[in-house]
Design a protein around this motif. Structure first.
Motif, PDB file in Angstrom:
ATOM      1  N   GLN A   1      39.044 -44.234  50.929  1.00 52.48           N
ATOM      2  CA  GLN A   1      39.696 -44.402  52.227  1.00 52.48           C
ATOM      3  C   GLN A   1      39.743 -45.894  52.537  1.00 52.48           C
ATOM      4  OE1 GLN A   1      39.112 -41.790  55.867  1.00 52.48           O
ATOM      5  NE2 GLN A   1      38.083 -43.646  56.562  1.00 52.48           N
ATOM      6  N   VAL A   2      40.941 -46.420  52.711  1.00 49.22           N
ATOM      7  CA  VAL A   2      41.112 -47.829  53.028  1.00 49.22           C
ATOM      8  C   VAL A   2      42.280 -47.970  53.989  1.00 49.22           C
ATOM      9  CG1 VAL A   2      42.544 -48.236  50.973  1.00 49.22           C
ATOM     10  CG2 VAL A   2      41.350 -50.161  52.053  1.00 49.22           C
ATOM     11  N   ASP A   3      42.059 -48.733  55.058  1.00 48.95           N
ATOM     12  CA  ASP A   3      43.072 -48.910  56.108  1.00 48.95           C
ATOM     13  C   ASP A   3      43.569 -47.563  56.634  1.00 48.95           C
ATOM     14  OD1 ASP A   3      43.635 -51.707  56.783  1.00 48.95           O
ATOM     15  OD2 ASP A   3      44.028 -51.895  54.649  1.00 48.95           O
ATOM     16  N   GLY A   4      42.680 -46.593  56.701  1.00 47.61           N
ATOM     17  CA  GLY A   4      43.025 -45.290  57.245  1.00 47.61           C
ATOM     18  C   GLY A   4      43.773 -44.376  56.289  1.00 47.61           C
ATOM     19  N   VAL A   5      44.117 -44.855  55.103  1.00 45.97           N
ATOM     20  CA  VAL A   5      44.837 -44.059  54.106  1.00 45.97           C
ATOM     21  C   VAL A   5      43.826 -43.359  53.204  1.00 45.97           C
ATOM     22  CG1 VAL A   5      46.510 -44.097  52.214  1.00 45.97           C
ATOM     23  CG2 VAL A   5      46.798 -45.637  54.169  1.00 45.97           C
ATOM     24  N   LYS A   6      43.980 -42.046  53.056  1.00 37.32           N
ATOM     25  CA  LYS A   6      43.065 -41.235  52.252  1.00 37.32           C
ATOM     26  C   LYS A   6      43.672 -41.007  50.873  1.00 37.32           C
ATOM     27  CE  LYS A   6      40.817 -38.842  56.109  1.00 37.32           C
ATOM     28  NZ  LYS A   6      41.340 -39.733  57.166  1.00 37.32           N
ATOM     29  N   ILE A   7      42.932 -41.420  49.841  1.00 40.28           N
ATOM     30  CA  ILE A   7      43.400 -41.362  48.458  1.00 40.28           C
ATOM     31  C   ILE A   7      42.377 -40.599  47.615  1.00 40.28           C
ATOM     32  CG2 ILE A   7      43.973 -42.739  46.421  1.00 40.28           C
ATOM     33  CD1 ILE A   7      44.805 -44.996  48.353  1.00 40.28           C
ATOM     34  N   LEU A   8      42.852 -39.697  46.782  1.00 45.26           N
ATOM     35  CA  LEU A   8      41.990 -38.935  45.884  1.00 45.26           C
ATOM     36  C   LEU A   8      42.443 -39.217  44.452  1.00 45.26           C
ATOM     37  CD1 LEU A   8      39.697 -36.828  45.628  1.00 45.26           C
ATOM     38  CD2 LEU A   8      41.457 -35.042  45.778  1.00 45.26           C
ATOM     39  N   VAL A   9      41.502 -39.581  43.584  1.00 45.41           N
ATOM     40  CA  VAL A   9      41.828 -40.036  42.234  1.00 45.41           C
ATOM     41  C   VAL A   9      41.257 -39.081  41.178  1.00 45.41           C
ATOM     42  CG1 VAL A   9      41.647 -41.934  40.593  1.00 45.41           C
ATOM     43  CG2 VAL A   9      41.856 -42.433  43.034  1.00 45.41           C
ATOM     44  N   ASP A  10      42.102 -38.652  40.268  1.00 44.47           N
ATOM     45  CA  ASP A  10      41.710 -37.844  39.096  1.00 44.47           C
ATOM     46  C   ASP A  10      40.685 -36.749  39.438  1.00 44.47           C
ATOM     47  OD1 ASP A  10      43.403 -39.396  37.605  1.00 44.47           O
ATOM     48  OD2 ASP A  10      41.855 -40.449  36.490  1.00 44.47           O
TER      49      ASP A  10
ATOM     50  N   PRO B   1      34.919 -41.885  59.843  1.00 43.23           N
ATOM     51  CA  PRO B   1      35.866 -42.513  60.780  1.00 43.23           C
ATOM     52  C   PRO B   1      37.025 -43.180  60.049  1.00 43.23           C
ATOM     53  CG  PRO B   1      33.600 -43.016  61.395  1.00 43.23           C
ATOM     54  CD  PRO B   1      33.539 -42.358  60.050  1.00 43.23           C
ATOM     55  N   ALA B   2      38.203 -43.086  60.617  1.00 41.57           N
ATOM     56  CA  ALA B   2      39.415 -43.599  59.972  1.00 41.57           C
ATOM     57  C   ALA B   2      39.390 -45.106  59.767  1.00 41.57           C
ATOM     58  CB  ALA B   2      40.646 -43.200  60.777  1.00 41.57           C
ATOM     59  N   ASP B   3      38.572 -45.810  60.537  1.00 42.41           N
ATOM     60  CA  ASP B   3      38.542 -47.273  60.425  1.00 42.41           C
ATOM     61  C   ASP B   3      37.511 -47.765  59.406  1.00 42.41           C
ATOM     62  OD1 ASP B   3      36.275 -46.594  61.849  1.00 42.41           O
ATOM     63  OD2 ASP B   3      36.556 -48.093  63.422  1.00 42.41           O
ATOM     64  N   ARG B   4      36.849 -46.844  58.701  1.00 47.51           N
ATOM     65  CA  ARG B   4      35.887 -47.257  57.677  1.00 47.51           C
ATOM     66  C   ARG B   4      36.561 -47.277  56.309  1.00 47.51           C
ATOM     67  NH1 ARG B   4      29.942 -45.003  57.528  1.00 47.51           N
ATOM     68  NH2 ARG B   4      29.806 -46.909  56.278  1.00 47.51           N
ATOM     69  N   ASN B   5      36.253 -48.299  55.520  1.00 46.76           N
ATOM     70  CA  ASN B   5      36.775 -48.429  54.158  1.00 46.76           C
ATOM     71  C   ASN B   5      35.660 -48.028  53.198  1.00 46.76           C
ATOM     72  OD1 ASN B   5      39.257 -49.525  55.141  1.00 46.76           O
ATOM     73  ND2 ASN B   5      38.258 -51.524  55.342  1.00 46.76           N
ATOM     74  N   VAL B   6      35.876 -46.921  52.479  1.00 45.38           N
ATOM     75  CA  VAL B   6      34.793 -46.345  51.681  1.00 45.38           C
ATOM     76  C   VAL B   6      35.314 -45.798  50.353  1.00 45.38           C
ATOM     77  CG1 VAL B   6      33.519 -45.686  53.773  1.00 45.38           C
ATOM     78  CG2 VAL B   6      35.016 -44.021  52.655  1.00 45.38           C
ATOM     79  N   ILE B   7      34.376 -45.646  49.409  1.00 41.92           N
ATOM     80  CA  ILE B   7      34.597 -44.890  48.177  1.00 41.92           C
ATOM     81  C   ILE B   7      33.460 -43.894  48.036  1.00 41.92           C
ATOM     82  CG2 ILE B   7      34.359 -45.016  45.657  1.00 41.92           C
ATOM     83  CD1 ILE B   7      36.108 -47.416  45.599  1.00 41.92           C
ATOM     84  N   VAL B   8      33.796 -42.679  47.622  1.00 40.03           N
ATOM     85  CA  VAL B   8      32.786 -41.676  47.276  1.00 40.03           C
ATOM     86  C   VAL B   8      33.136 -41.166  45.881  1.00 40.03           C
ATOM     87  CG1 VAL B   8      31.754 -39.450  47.834  1.00 40.03           C
ATOM     88  CG2 VAL B   8      32.417 -41.012  49.674  1.00 40.03           C
ATOM     89  N   TRP B   9      32.213 -41.360  44.938  1.00 34.59           N
ATOM     90  CA  TRP B   9      32.422 -40.977  43.546  1.00 34.59           C
ATOM     91  C   TRP B   9      31.864 -39.580  43.323  1.00 34.59           C
ATOM     92  CZ3 TRP B   9      28.196 -41.342  39.686  1.00 34.59           C
ATOM     93  CH2 TRP B   9      28.627 -41.089  38.371  1.00 34.59           C
ATOM     94  N   PHE B  10      32.610 -38.747  42.556  1.00 34.07           N
ATOM     95  CA  PHE B  10      32.221 -37.353  42.324  1.00 34.07           C
ATOM     96  C   PHE B  10      31.741 -37.086  40.903  1.00 34.07           C
ATOM     97  CE2 PHE B  10      35.922 -37.053  45.376  1.00 34.07           C
ATOM     98  CZ  PHE B  10      35.140 -36.914  46.510  1.00 34.07           C
ATOM     99  N   GLY B  11      31.477 -38.128  40.136  1.00 32.85           N
ATOM    100  CA  GLY B  11      31.123 -37.945  38.733  1.00 32.85           C
ATOM    101  C   GLY B  11      32.355 -38.085  37.862  1.00 32.85           C
ATOM    102  N   HIS B  12      32.152 -38.509  36.616  1.00 32.11           N
ATOM    103  CA  HIS B  12      33.237 -38.804  35.682  1.00 32.11           C
ATOM    104  C   HIS B  12      34.200 -39.790  36.342  1.00 32.11           C
ATOM    105  CE1 HIS B  12      34.777 -38.110  31.732  1.00 32.11           C
ATOM    106  NE2 HIS B  12      35.989 -37.849  32.174  1.00 32.11           N
ATOM    107  N   SER B  13      35.491 -39.509  36.390  1.00 31.56           N
ATOM    108  CA  SER B  13      36.442 -40.472  36.960  1.00 31.56           C
ATOM    109  C   SER B  13      37.015 -40.037  38.303  1.00 31.56           C
ATOM    110  CB  SER B  13      37.592 -40.717  35.976  1.00 31.56           C
ATOM    111  OG  SER B  13      37.140 -41.407  34.837  1.00 31.56           O
ATOM    112  N   SER B  14      36.456 -39.007  38.904  1.00 29.48           N
ATOM    113  CA  SER B  14      36.969 -38.504  40.178  1.00 29.48           C
ATOM    114  C   SER B  14      36.327 -39.260  41.341  1.00 29.48           C
ATOM    115  CB  SER B  14      36.655 -37.010  40.331  1.00 29.48           C
ATOM    116  OG  SER B  14      37.140 -36.276  39.225  1.00 29.48           O
ATOM    117  N   PHE B  15      37.166 -39.739  42.284  1.00 25.37           N
ATOM    118  CA  PHE B  15      36.598 -40.370  43.472  1.00 25.37           C
ATOM    119  C   PHE B  15      37.570 -40.310  44.641  1.00 25.37           C
ATOM    120  CE2 PHE B  15      38.600 -43.808  41.046  1.00 25.37           C
ATOM    121  CZ  PHE B  15      39.252 -44.583  41.997  1.00 25.37           C
ATOM    122  N   PHE B  16      37.001 -40.371  45.827  1.00 26.94           N
ATOM    123  CA  PHE B  16      37.745 -40.403  47.083  1.00 26.94           C
ATOM    124  C   PHE B  16      37.708 -41.827  47.608  1.00 26.94           C
ATOM    125  CE2 PHE B  16      37.415 -40.405  51.762  1.00 26.94           C
ATOM    126  CZ  PHE B  16      38.635 -39.821  52.103  1.00 26.94           C
TER     127      PHE B  16
END
Length: 376
Positions: free
Chosen positions: A122-131, A105-120
């Motif tokens: 979502q905060v304040d509805g903004v979706k961010i993907l890192v490394d 849901p867009a109103d949930r603030n979450v992190i999902v780690w994919f191993g090493h330094s990659s993670f997703f």
């Protein structure tokens, strides 16, 4: 004597030919797209105006040798070739969780780690993907996949539409050609250091997608929401010419919470400086893994990770840069064991999610198992 000289001359000519052929082969091999591109033209002129670009390359705020005192490149290479290091990668399949990122849901603030330094994130509805690195490899060189079994369960197809993709630096274990190219249609904007846009441009990203920033710059996402490009002590490069793209850490300031991602880099005063510049860090995502006392200047040791988190005054910390690739010679699970030990009785909460586990950023009572225990 004349016969010997003829043989010597022929041998030298043969060796010279071999060297020339190898040089030509390497030159054309390095022209492949996975090696990216060097900045040129207007991009090069832009980076030359940066106070951190001097004498043809980007520099750290405080310059110091990559190798610690008492270590040498030849000595480290010799140890790597001759010394056996135990348990540098797991025998067992790593446990993981396959979270459906597209249905969060867009109103949930979450992190999902994919191993090493990659993670997703979502905060304040903004979706961010890192490394993001989803190819299973940490190098473009041919060979078997490098990712540990069970650590590479996510793919580009699992990613939702991404508002901002963040790149800390252009080393292969953070900027993966196959992943970046496949993600292009899903990414609205990519924020990277000065110079790194050359890679994305070569791989099909439009000028409107690429946002190149210097240390201290900010990107306004929406009212009350900004992403700051901050410094770290590291380097960059994908070929023979190093440090042509700037390395970053990121501070994410949102109405709901503030999040800091360290990127790669050795311990420095930047953590105290970040805490002074940005008040209240709710979550810190800190590099903790693939370290060695020999290159301590560019990769923190676990005790330094704990110290950095304390200096940030972070409420919660997730250690990353471990449990997917072997880039150092410590046991694969040592970073988790060590940071758990050094985080006892500290003013922050240590969060150690397994790969794919959903971290609820608003739940300060969420329990994280020591999932790496009893894995061979």
């Amino acid at each position: 004597m004349k016969r010997f000289l003829r043989i010597l001359r022929r041998t030298l000519i043969f060796l010279l030919c071999v060297i020339v052929v190898l040089g030509i082969a390497i030159y054309f091999y390095m022209k492949q797209p996975q090696f990216g591109a060097l900045p040129e033209g207007k991009r090069l002129e832009m980076i030359k105006r940066s106070p951190h670009y001097k004498e043809g390359k980007f520099r750290n705020l405080v310059e110091k040798p990559t190798l610690s005192e008492g270590y040498s490149f030849t000595g480290e290479i010799w140890k790597a070739l001759t010394k056996k290091y135990p348990r540098t990668e797991p025998i067992d399949v790593l446990p993981s969780v396959k979270t459906n990122l597209k249905t969060i849901p867009a109103d949930r603030n979450v992190i999902v780690w994919f191993g090493h330094s990659s993670f997703f994130l979502q905060v304040d509805g903004v979706k961010i993907l890192v490394d993001p690195v989803f190819s299973g490899r940490m190098t473009p060189l041919p060979g078997k996949p490098d990712a540990y079994r069970g650590s590479d369960i996510y793919s580009v197809n699992d990613m939702p539409e991404i508002d901002y993709m963040l790149l800390s630096h252009d080393h292969y274990d953070h900027l993966d050609y196959e992943t970046a190219k496949a993600l292009q249609p899903k990414v609205k904007h990519v924020i990277c250091g000065l110079g790194a846009g050359a890679h994305y441009e070569r791989w099909g990203y439009t000028a409107q997608q690429i946002v190149e920033k210097d240390w201290g710059d900010r990107v306004d996402v929406k009212p009350g929401f900004a992403i700051f490009a901050e410094n770290t002590h590291h380097d960059g490069g994908r070929g023979f010419k190093s440090s042509q793209a700037l390395w970053l850490s990121f501070f994410i300031e949102s109405p709901a919470m503030n999040i800091y991602y360290s990127g790669d880099g050795g311990y420095s005063s930047r953590f105290k400086d970040i805490a002074k510049k940005h008040s209240q860090i709710d979550w810190a995502v800190i590099e903790c893994g693939q370290y060695n006392k020999a290159w301590q200047s560019v990769h923190e040791l676990p005790q330094e990770v704990a110290q950095a988190t304390t200096e940030l005054n972070a409420k919660n910390m997730i250690p990353v840069h471990h449990s997917k690739f072997t880039l150092a010679k410590h046991p694969w699970n040592e970073p988790l064991n060590e940071i758990t030990k050094y985080s006892q009785n500290k003013n922050y909460r240590l969060a150690t999610p397994m790969i794919g586990e959903l971290v609820d950023l608003n739940d300060n009572k969420q329990v994280f198992k020591q999932w790496w225990k009893n894995i061979r």
